[in-house]
Design a protein around this motif. Structure first.
Motif, mmCIF file in Angstrom:
data_model
loop_
_atom_site.group_PDB
_atom_site.id
_atom_site.type_symbol
_atom_site.label_atom_id
_atom_site.label_comp_id
_atom_site.label_asym_id
_atom_site.label_seq_id
_atom_site.Cartn_x
_atom_site.Cartn_y
_atom_site.Cartn_z
ATOM 1 N N LEU A 3 11.294 -0.729 -3.799
ATOM 2 C CA LEU A 3 9.918 -0.588 -3.766
ATOM 3 C C LEU A 3 9.346 -1.227 -5.003
ATOM 4 C CD1 LEU A 3 9.405 3.312 -3.098
ATOM 5 C CD2 LEU A 3 9.359 1.369 -1.501
ATOM 6 N N THR A 5 5.253 -2.491 -7.066
ATOM 7 C CA THR A 5 3.600 -2.354 -6.847
ATOM 8 C C THR A 5 3.025 -3.559 -7.194
ATOM 9 O OG1 THR A 5 4.437 -0.331 -8.023
ATOM 10 C CG2 THR A 5 2.202 -0.788 -7.964
ATOM 11 N N ARG A 6 2.016 -3.754 -6.299
ATOM 12 C CA ARG A 6 1.000 -4.947 -6.335
ATOM 13 C C ARG A 6 0.083 -4.575 -7.610
ATOM 14 N NH1 ARG A 6 0.665 -4.394 -0.415
ATOM 15 N NH2 ARG A 6 1.677 -6.207 0.319
ATOM 16 N N SER A 10 -0.970 -0.785 -5.139
ATOM 17 C CA SER A 10 -0.071 -0.246 -3.612
ATOM 18 C C SER A 10 0.910 -0.787 -3.783
ATOM 19 C CB SER A 10 -1.056 -1.026 -2.465
ATOM 20 O OG SER A 10 -0.927 -2.484 -2.643
ATOM 21 N N VAL A 11 1.993 0.059 -3.092
ATOM 22 C CA VAL A 11 3.451 0.112 -3.275
ATOM 23 C C VAL A 11 3.902 -0.587 -1.749
ATOM 24 C CG1 VAL A 11 5.459 1.177 -3.331
ATOM 25 C CG2 VAL A 11 3.506 2.117 -4.833
ATOM 26 N N PHE A 12 4.927 -1.521 -2.073
ATOM 27 C CA PHE A 12 5.403 -1.936 -0.777
ATOM 28 C C PHE A 12 6.917 -2.288 -1.207
ATOM 29 C CE2 PHE A 12 4.406 -5.653 -3.156
ATOM 30 C CZ PHE A 12 5.010 -6.706 -2.912
ATOM 31 N N ALA A 13 7.746 -2.252 0.116
ATOM 32 C CA ALA A 13 9.060 -2.643 0.128
ATOM 33 C C ALA A 13 9.601 -4.013 0.193
ATOM 34 C CB ALA A 13 9.928 -1.843 1.063
ATOM 35 N N VAL A 14 10.471 -4.503 -0.433
ATOM 36 C CA VAL A 14 11.061 -5.982 -0.488
ATOM 37 C C VAL A 14 12.396 -5.731 -0.008
ATOM 38 C CG1 VAL A 14 11.555 -8.040 -1.673
ATOM 39 C CG2 VAL A 14 9.235 -6.785 -1.897
ATOM 40 N N ASP A 84 -0.244 6.011 -6.379
ATOM 41 C CA ASP A 84 0.448 6.221 -5.023
ATOM 42 C C ASP A 84 -0.204 6.659 -3.755
ATOM 43 O OD1 ASP A 84 2.870 5.474 -5.606
ATOM 44 O OD2 ASP A 84 3.609 7.549 -6.078
ATOM 45 N N SER A 87 -1.230 3.772 -1.664
ATOM 46 C CA SER A 87 -0.357 2.899 -0.966
ATOM 47 C C SER A 87 -0.486 2.381 0.464
ATOM 48 C CB SER A 87 1.158 3.588 -1.281
ATOM 49 O OG SER A 87 1.386 4.775 -0.585
ATOM 50 N N ASP A 88 0.179 1.341 0.867
ATOM 51 C CA ASP A 88 -0.011 0.808 2.213
ATOM 52 C C ASP A 88 1.210 1.054 3.115
ATOM 53 O OD1 ASP A 88 0.129 -2.800 1.687
ATOM 54 O OD2 ASP A 88 1.445 -0.938 0.882
ATOM 55 N N HIS A 89 2.188 2.109 2.620
ATOM 56 C CA HIS A 89 3.255 2.314 3.447
ATOM 57 C C HIS A 89 3.058 3.530 4.267
ATOM 58 C CE1 HIS A 89 4.637 5.787 0.629
ATOM 59 N NE2 HIS A 89 4.226 4.875 -0.245
#
Length: 108
Positions: A3, A5-6, A10-14, A84, A87-89
Motif C-alpha cells: 500500500l 499513498t498519493r 488516497s491509498v492504493f496498492a502496487v 484513509d 482512499s479509493d480502495h
C-alpha cells in the motif's frame, strides 16, 4: 501488494513485482515496467522496506506451505495513511483490508 499513498492522501496498492525503479527527486516516484509513474508520499527507504517485507511474507508463506501442507497466513501491516477516509480502495469506509484467505496445498 504493498500500500502506498498519493499526494492527495488516497491509498492504493502496487504489485512490487512490477516496479522497475523508485526515484526520490525530491518527491518519491514509482516507475512500473510498463512505464506508468506514480508520485507517492512515502520516502524511498520506506518503500524498499515494504517491498522487502512483502517478499519475506511470500517466502515465509511458501515455506509454511511446504512444511505443513497449509500456510499460516501472515497478516499485512496496517497502513497509517494521512487520510484513509478518502482512499479509493473498495475495502470499506473504515479502511480495513479484507481478511486473508488461507492457502492449502493442492492434492496430486
Amino acid at each position: 501488494m504493498i500500500l502506498v499513498t498519493r499526494l492527495n492522501g488516497s491509498v492504493f496498492a502496487v504489485n512490487p513485482d512490477l516496479i522497475q525503479r523508485v526515484d526520490s527527486t525530491p518527491d518519491t516516484v514509482i516507475t512500473l515496467v510498463d512505464g506508468a509513474k506514480f508520485v507517492v508520499t512515502e520516502p524511498l527507504t520506506e518503500l524498499v522496506e515494504r517491498v522487502m517485507a512483502f517478499r519475506a511474507r511470500v517466502v515465509a508463506t511458501a515455506h509454511s506451505l511446504e512444511e505443513t501442507g497449509t500456510a499460516h497466513v501472515l497478516e499485512l501491516p496496517t497502513h497509517t495513511g494521512q487520510n484513509d477516509q478518502t482512499s479509493d480502495h473498495p475495502s470499506g469506509a473504515d479502511g480495513d483490508l479484507p481478511a486473508p484467505v488461507p492457502l492449502h496445498r493442492r492434492r496430486p
